[in-house]
Design a protein around this motif. Structure first.
Motif, PDB file in Angstrom:
ATOM      1  N   GLY A 327       9.293  18.024 -62.410  1.00 58.54           N
ATOM      2  CA  GLY A 327      10.129  19.023 -61.775  1.00 58.54           C
ATOM      3  C   GLY A 327      11.525  18.466 -61.578  1.00 58.54           C
ATOM      4  O   GLY A 327      11.757  17.258 -61.707  1.00 58.54           O
ATOM      5  N   PHE A 328      12.477  19.339 -61.284  1.00 56.02           N
ATOM      6  CA  PHE A 328      13.871  18.911 -61.159  1.00 56.02           C
ATOM      7  C   PHE A 328      14.002  17.848 -60.074  1.00 56.02           C
ATOM      8  O   PHE A 328      13.648  18.061 -58.913  1.00 56.02           O
ATOM      9  N   ASN A 329      14.531  16.689 -60.453  1.00 56.74           N
ATOM     10  CA  ASN A 329      14.729  15.549 -59.564  1.00 56.74           C
ATOM     11  C   ASN A 329      13.436  15.122 -58.877  1.00 56.74           C
ATOM     12  O   ASN A 329      13.462  14.462 -57.841  1.00 56.74           O
ATOM     13  N   THR A 330      12.303  15.535 -59.417  1.00 51.63           N
ATOM     14  CA  THR A 330      10.966  15.247 -58.864  1.00 51.63           C
ATOM     15  C   THR A 330      10.840  15.678 -57.414  1.00 51.63           C
ATOM     16  O   THR A 330      10.006  15.165 -56.665  1.00 51.63           O
ATOM     17  N   ASN A 331      11.643  16.642 -57.010  1.00 47.24           N
ATOM     18  CA  ASN A 331      11.603  17.195 -55.651  1.00 47.24           C
ATOM     19  C   ASN A 331      10.546  18.294 -55.610  1.00 47.24           C
ATOM     20  O   ASN A 331      10.514  19.167 -56.483  1.00 47.24           O
ATOM     21  N   ILE A 332       9.688  18.277 -54.616  1.00 44.33           N
ATOM     22  CA  ILE A 332       8.585  19.239 -54.574  1.00 44.33           C
ATOM     23  C   ILE A 332       9.096  20.668 -54.511  1.00 44.33           C
ATOM     24  O   ILE A 332       8.622  21.548 -55.263  1.00 44.33           O
ATOM     25  N   ASP A 333      10.042  20.962 -53.642  1.00 43.98           N
ATOM     26  CA  ASP A 333      10.536  22.339 -53.524  1.00 43.98           C
ATOM     27  C   ASP A 333      11.209  22.802 -54.809  1.00 43.98           C
ATOM     28  O   ASP A 333      10.993  23.939 -55.267  1.00 43.98           O
ATOM     29  N   HIS A 334      12.018  21.950 -55.411  1.00 41.11           N
ATOM     30  CA  HIS A 334      12.681  22.328 -56.664  1.00 41.11           C
ATOM     31  C   HIS A 334      11.661  22.510 -57.782  1.00 41.11           C
ATOM     32  O   HIS A 334      11.821  23.377 -58.657  1.00 41.11           O
ATOM     33  N   TYR A 388       4.156  18.322 -42.191  1.00 37.22           N
ATOM     34  CA  TYR A 388       5.058  18.561 -43.317  1.00 37.22           C
ATOM     35  C   TYR A 388       4.461  18.007 -44.610  1.00 37.22           C
ATOM     36  O   TYR A 388       4.524  18.654 -45.664  1.00 37.22           O
ATOM     37  N   VAL A 389       3.901  16.801 -44.539  1.00 40.92           N
ATOM     38  CA  VAL A 389       3.240  16.206 -45.710  1.00 40.92           C
ATOM     39  C   VAL A 389       2.190  17.164 -46.258  1.00 40.92           C
ATOM     40  O   VAL A 389       2.147  17.462 -47.462  1.00 40.92           O
ATOM     41  N   ASN A 390       1.345  17.660 -45.381  1.00 41.69           N
ATOM     42  CA  ASN A 390       0.259  18.541 -45.819  1.00 41.69           C
ATOM     43  C   ASN A 390       0.777  19.841 -46.422  1.00 41.69           C
ATOM     44  O   ASN A 390       0.251  20.326 -47.426  1.00 41.69           O
ATOM     45  N   SER A 391       1.832  20.396 -45.818  1.00 37.13           N
ATOM     46  CA  SER A 391       2.357  21.669 -46.340  1.00 37.13           C
ATOM     47  C   SER A 391       3.002  21.470 -47.712  1.00 37.13           C
ATOM     48  O   SER A 391       2.863  22.327 -48.600  1.00 37.13           O
ATOM     49  N   GLN A 392       3.698  20.347 -47.916  1.00 33.97           N
ATOM     50  CA  GLN A 392       4.326  20.082 -49.207  1.00 33.97           C
ATOM     51  C   GLN A 392       3.279  19.848 -50.290  1.00 33.97           C
ATOM     52  O   GLN A 392       3.382  20.394 -51.399  1.00 33.97           O
ATOM     53  N   PHE A 393       2.253  19.093 -49.961  1.00 35.23           N
ATOM     54  CA  PHE A 393       1.232  18.809 -50.956  1.00 35.23           C
ATOM     55  C   PHE A 393       0.393  20.057 -51.258  1.00 35.23           C
ATOM     56  O   PHE A 393      -0.087  20.223 -52.387  1.00 35.23           O
ATOM     57  N   GLN A 394       0.241  20.913 -50.294  1.00 41.11           N
ATOM     58  CA  GLN A 394      -0.484  22.163 -50.521  1.00 41.11           C
ATOM     59  C   GLN A 394       0.263  23.044 -51.523  1.00 41.11           C
ATOM     60  O   GLN A 394      -0.353  23.753 -52.329  1.00 41.11           O
ATOM     61  N   LYS A 395       1.599  22.998 -51.471  1.00 39.72           N
ATOM     62  CA  LYS A 395       2.400  23.756 -52.436  1.00 39.72           C
ATOM     63  C   LYS A 395       2.089  23.300 -53.863  1.00 39.72           C
ATOM     64  O   LYS A 395       1.971  24.128 -54.783  1.00 39.72           O
ATOM     65  N   THR A 435      -0.904   8.669 -48.676  1.00 37.86           N
ATOM     66  CA  THR A 435      -1.874   8.406 -49.739  1.00 37.86           C
ATOM     67  C   THR A 435      -3.117   9.263 -49.574  1.00 37.86           C
ATOM     68  O   THR A 435      -3.596   9.893 -50.534  1.00 37.86           O
ATOM     69  N   GLN A 436      -3.648   9.283 -48.358  1.00 33.51           N
ATOM     70  CA  GLN A 436      -4.854  10.069 -48.100  1.00 33.51           C
ATOM     71  C   GLN A 436      -4.610  11.550 -48.341  1.00 33.51           C
ATOM     72  O   GLN A 436      -5.442  12.241 -48.961  1.00 33.51           O
ATOM     73  N   ALA A 437      -3.477  12.066 -47.880  1.00 29.90           N
ATOM     74  CA  ALA A 437      -3.167  13.489 -48.058  1.00 29.90           C
ATOM     75  C   ALA A 437      -3.028  13.828 -49.536  1.00 29.90           C
ATOM     76  O   ALA A 437      -3.462  14.906 -49.981  1.00 29.90           O
ATOM     77  N   ALA A 438      -2.421  12.940 -50.308  1.00 36.95           N
ATOM     78  CA  ALA A 438      -2.270  13.187 -51.742  1.00 36.95           C
ATOM     79  C   ALA A 438      -3.642  13.291 -52.411  1.00 36.95           C
ATOM     80  O   ALA A 438      -3.897  14.216 -53.199  1.00 36.95           O
ATOM     81  N   LEU A 439      -4.526  12.373 -52.104  1.00 36.97           N
ATOM     82  CA  LEU A 439      -5.867  12.409 -52.684  1.00 36.97           C
ATOM     83  C   LEU A 439      -6.623  13.656 -52.270  1.00 36.97           C
ATOM     84  O   LEU A 439      -7.302  14.299 -53.085  1.00 36.97           O
TER      85      LEU A 439
END
Length: 481
Positions: A327-334, A388-395, A435-439
């Motif tokens: 993704g653009f600039n590896t930014n989650i929102d972008h 915030y971590v959880n909401s970003q990874f859920q996206k 790490t845990q949230a990503a997994l």
């Protein structure tokens, strides 16, 4: 005084004249005739295919001339008189046949002639031409989609600031990568290694031809990883920042991407599915970290498509290889808002890559005063904490994983801050939680290690010895599995 000086000079002149008379006349006062002479050595000069320069000694008491030199030989002198050492230079022989020439040295106004034989070895026959495209071959490529592969990859580690260092592997203060280091990474429990690479070591910069010795060195490091039964990911990293996402640069960048990825893909075409290719890294315009314009993200999406097409065109196992786009600039929102999944000739073999360094002040801002992290930390940022971590990874899960596209979190971490009381505990908690949230969200977390052991560094391992520098941090990281 004047008389004495005159007498001395008269005596010296007499001696000189007497000597001259003895050299130019015999005992009967007849002139002595000096016979012309000519000698040349060596008689044979042998060059290898690479060419080079050798000396040819001419010994003569008269003038001479050299003839018979072909266009692949250069002589420092072809005519002179007296004794002289001539430099004979052979150009590289690009032919697969040896060649020879005879240099003829002739003394002027005489019948004296000498010869030197010159030979040059043939160039090696080129290796059998590697076909740019071959039919698809699924041997060693399992019927497994990227989401399933994510589960197998587990937690990864970055070999940062080594093969992507501009100026050479050790230019950014890290030692040469060794098998011993990668063995230590495996022993620590990591199951994947991301290998950032700067490929612009060109033997032909106009055609973007990558130097063979650099390709071989990258392959050597890849084999360190694969020999440990880990996954390996190679990319084109920052590489000097030539991948600018503008309309003006679009054609140039896509042509360069295509040329470079075809070479890389062909070189690694016979490798199995534990080797992944990642097309780019943190594509952005200059240092603009803001929301990308339509131009920026449209052009960046074209880079992803070019990468996928270039690899697939080479065929063989690359037809089925798992590929990683960004993704653009590896930014989650972008990424969620602007990334387009490239068209592909196979299904479910693509990953989307993002990076995670939120909140910036805690993780990578060198001049920060924010040393704590977490919703219960009294001096943490008021954003970027656990929820915030959880909401970003859920996206990422909703937009990619649930649609059959795996997600690699190619970089994340928080720098060490020496002398800050309590910071290390917060750093360990941050890395453990992220790490845990990503997994849990189905992503592949790959910790960023730049080899820097000093303050503000990210190192876990001593790059020289492979020793673990921060056992507690490593234990925290691995306890999430």
């Amino acid at each position: 005084m004047f008389r004495t000086k005159f007498t001395t000079w008269t005596f010296l002149l007499f001696i000189v004249m007497a000597g001259f008379a003895s050299c130019s006349q015999d005992d009967n006062n007849d002139p002595v005739i000096v016979e012309p002479s000519l000698k040349v050595s060596p008689a044979l000069m042998e060059f290898d295919a690479e060419g080079g320069t050798k000396g040819m000694q001419i010994t003569s008491n008269i003038g001479w001339i050299v003839t018979g030199a072909p266009d692949w030989l250069n002589l420092s002198k072809t005519a002179s008189e007296g004794n002289m050492n001539i430099q004979v230079t052979a150009k590289p022989n690009e032919l697969t046949e040896s060649r020879a020439a005879t240099l003829t040295i002739t003394a002027n106004d005489s019948d004296l002639v000498d010869e030197v034989q010159v030979t040059q070895e043939a160039a090696e026959a080129p290796d059998e031409q590697v076909e740019a495209s071959i039919p698809p071959d699924n041997a060693g490529m399992r019927e497994i989609g990227s989401v399933q592969l994510s589960d197998e990859m587990g937690i990864g580690w970055n070999l940062g600031n080594s093969l992507e260092a501009i100026g050479g592997e050790t230019a950014w203060q890290n030692p040469v990568v060794t098998q011993k280091l990668i063995d230590s990474v495996k022993a620590a429990g990591f199951n994947a290694v991301r290998i950032p690479v700067a490929w612009s070591k060109f033997s032909d910069a106009e055609n973007f031809i990558i130097q063979e010795n650099w390709m071989n060195r990258v392959e050597e490091v890849v084999n360190y990883v694969l020999d440990n039964d880990m996954y390996a990911i190679i990319n084109i990293h920052w590489d000097g920042g030539w991948m600018q996402p503008t309309y003006e640069e679009q054609d140039y960048v896509n042509a360069r991407l295509d040329a470079m990825w075809q070479q890389i893909a062909i070189n690694f075409r016979d490798y199995g599915d534990k080797l992944l290719f990642a097309g780019t890294n943190e594509v952005m315009f200059g240092n603009d970290y803001g929301t990308p314009t339509e131009e920026y993200y449209t052009v960046q999406n074209s880079f992803n498509q070019t990468f996928v097409d270039a690899v697939r065109e080479t065929g063989g196992r690359n037809h089925y290889r798992h590929l990683v786009v960004q993704g653009f600039n590896t930014n989650i929102d972008h990424t969620v808002n602007f990334a387009v999944i490239p068209e592909d000739v196979v299904e479910n073999r693509l990953f989307m890559e993002v990076h995670y360094y939120d909140p910036y002040n805690f993780t990578i801002n060198e001049e920060t005063t924010v040393y704590q992290w977490g919703e219960d930390a009294p001096k943490s940022e008021d954003w970027g904490n656990e929820s915030y971590v959880n909401s970003q990874f859920q996206k990422m899960k909703n937009n990619f994983i649930d649609k059959g596209v795996g997600v690699i979190m190619g970089e994340y971490g928080a720098m060490k801050r020496e002398g800050v009381e309590g910071h290390e505990a917060y750093r360990e908690y941050y890395i453990e939680y992220v790490t845990q949230a990503a997994l849990e969200h189905g992503m592949v977390p790959i910790y960023w290690d730049n080899g820097d052991e000093d303050d503000l560094g990210f190192a876990i391992f001593d790059r020289e010895t492979g020793a673990v520098l921060y056992p507690d941090l490593l234990k925290t990281l691995m306890s999430t599995e």
